[in-house]
Design an enzyme around this catalytic site. Sequence first.
Site, short mmCIF file in Angstrom:
data_model
loop_
_atom_site.label_atom_id
_atom_site.label_comp_id
_atom_site.label_asym_id
_atom_site.label_seq_id
_atom_site.Cartn_x
_atom_site.Cartn_y
_atom_site.Cartn_z
N GLU A 93 43.98 62.67 18.77
CA GLU A 93 43.94 63.18 20.14
C GLU A 93 43.39 62.17 21.15
O GLU A 93 42.36 62.41 21.79
CB GLU A 93 43.17 64.50 20.20
CG GLU A 93 43.88 65.61 19.46
CD GLU A 93 43.31 67.00 19.73
OE1 GLU A 93 42.13 67.10 20.11
OE2 GLU A 93 44.05 67.98 19.55
N GLU B 84 48.94 70.54 14.58
CA GLU B 84 47.81 71.47 14.42
C GLU B 84 48.10 72.75 15.18
O GLU B 84 48.66 72.73 16.28
CB GLU B 84 46.52 70.88 15.03
CG GLU B 84 45.97 69.67 14.35
CD GLU B 84 44.69 69.17 15.04
OE1 GLU B 84 44.01 69.97 15.72
OE2 GLU B 84 44.39 67.97 14.93
#
Length: 663
Positions: A144, A300
């Site tokens: 991320e 995710e």
Amino acid sequence: MTILYGGDYNPEQWPEDTWQDDWDKLKLAKVNSATINVFSWALLEPREGQFSFDKLDRIVKLLEDNNIKIVMATSTGALPNWMTRKYPEVTRVDTYGIRQIGGKRENACPNSPMFQHLSNELVEKIAKRYSNVKNITHWHISNEYGGYCYCDNCAVAFRKWLKKEYNNDLNEVNTAWGTNVWSHTYNSWNEINPPMKIGDVSEDGKPVLSGLDLAYRRFQSDSLLNNFKKERDIIRKYDDRPITTNLMGTQKDLDYFKWAKEMDIVSWDNYPAFDTPAGLTAMEHDLMRGLKQKPFMLMEQTPNQTNWQVINRLKAPNQMRMYSYQAMAHGADTIQFFQLKQARNGSEKFHSALISHSNSTDTRTFKELEQLGNELQSLPTDIVDSTNNSEVGIIFDWNNYWGLEDATGPIKQDYVQQVYDYYKEFYDRHIGVDMISKETDFKKYKLIIAPNMYINSESLTKRIEYYVSDGGVFVTNYMSGIVDKDDNVSLGGYPGLLRKVMGIKIDETDALPDDVQNQLIFKDKNIGSGSLLCDLIQPDTATSLAHYGKNVFYTDYSALTKNEFGKGTAYYAGSRLDKTAINYFLTDILQRTQIKSDSNNIGVEMIQRESSNNKFEFIINTDSKEKVINNPYPQTNDLLTHQQIGEEIHLSGYDVLILQIKK
Ligand code: GLA
Ligand code: ZN
């Protein structure tokens, strides 16, 4: 190709004698993949230059022994303590000039030569050691990416970046950024500071030199991208398998269209809050597919509640399954979770996982995961890599996102919400949309919407003019065509260079308080209203479709226009249209483009993916309430229940069907 079903697995947080038990459980749910080594730097290199791969070797072996596929991460997303202690430059400096002392994660300075050196050294070792592991399906770089650093190393790198962007010519920078405003003229490159709150940016985040701020945002996005590229190139020396990093939908910091060009496959992390509209999640999936115009990985999501949102509600029965198929309907070819086993400690202990604190498979969530795992295994293999084909393109652009946020006045705007205003209309009408970049080939779309296309250029204008004159239908709205890439206003009236194709001119734009709406009058009839901003449009070659109501002094001006331009049409909306107005406006446009629209069954998604032999119609009840709808493909087979479905479809709360239509 199999659908990867699994997710982040952090066995290093657990005693080794519990590991096999995890897999005895997870295999019951048909989990076939684990993402490992995301945050293990301190274990892999406990002291500078001393590497230890024993534990990771054992984790890899555990997965191989259990026949589990591996998404191998590089561990560079969190820094070990020895590093931040010994080399403080690897940490970031914030907008107040304060150097962080280490801790947290995803916070290395992208321009620290020491961070680059140490991370690359680690990645080289990992790539070399594990490139022969057969079970690896993908490489996952860092985690991320995002955020900003304002340290001296970044300042130096920024000046270098600027020299390249502006032909090594400081005058060009001064002109581009209009530095004569408030005596900001630079006489040497070293006078250029990153835009910080102790410098050129106000407490509420507004820069004085918006050109500087835009440049810095591009530069920081590029800097992190360089970190990604360096790791990618190292892995590529040893391994040909696809390399990704997990993106975050409409996250603001990075120009994901630019990033996607460097990624083999897009992956992203989807965390809708309990009150996130299903349509917004759908838009984010479409955006992630749009980055490469290809299927993506759902890297995710959470099986049940998150822990970091303001209110972390449980997912209702079948809601996780619904989100999984929604992702797939919009182009996901994997269903992966954070995480496989719920943490006992640390900040994520209240974040759900496949194996929860109860350590039992006899839980509501696990049973749903088991059902989903079995279903995914039974899907036809050609569902993977099948395509979504759309006639409508909506332009999303990170530079506009940044530019609108940087602009001081006329009003605070939420770019994503304003793009969603339009997306939602198509979503509710069951019209598939591609989220596209301004560089996409426009030709393949019957209709292109460019909400708040704040930044424009001559070349983009030409492409739009060509698209419309060639028969395309183009829609844009307020705050479009206002500035160039350095935030200089395009003179001669708004929407700048788009005046010709839109056939309008605007001298003034009103900003409305939250509780004020302006009525819109279509042919003497009030249909809906506009809020936020109201352009006082003067049609030139365009015809007016609506004007503002009598409660304002500018009732004579147009609010909405339509311009026939060559073989096509260009529409302009001067205000933020409410539901009624946007609906009415788009009805005309959809008729003009002959795009099939169906506004029955709001709350049920109907999305199609196509392989060479089959069409797959996903029918998804995104709501907890039961729905009954007409079957668009009667007497076809539902791949989830293996039953033929007749004229009517009964959907219980969050239910999903995938109809297979043979071509
Ligand atoms: C992000 C991170 C994960 C985890 C989850 C929790 O997506 O990548 O490591 O923290 O959030 O929702
Ligand atoms: Zn820095």
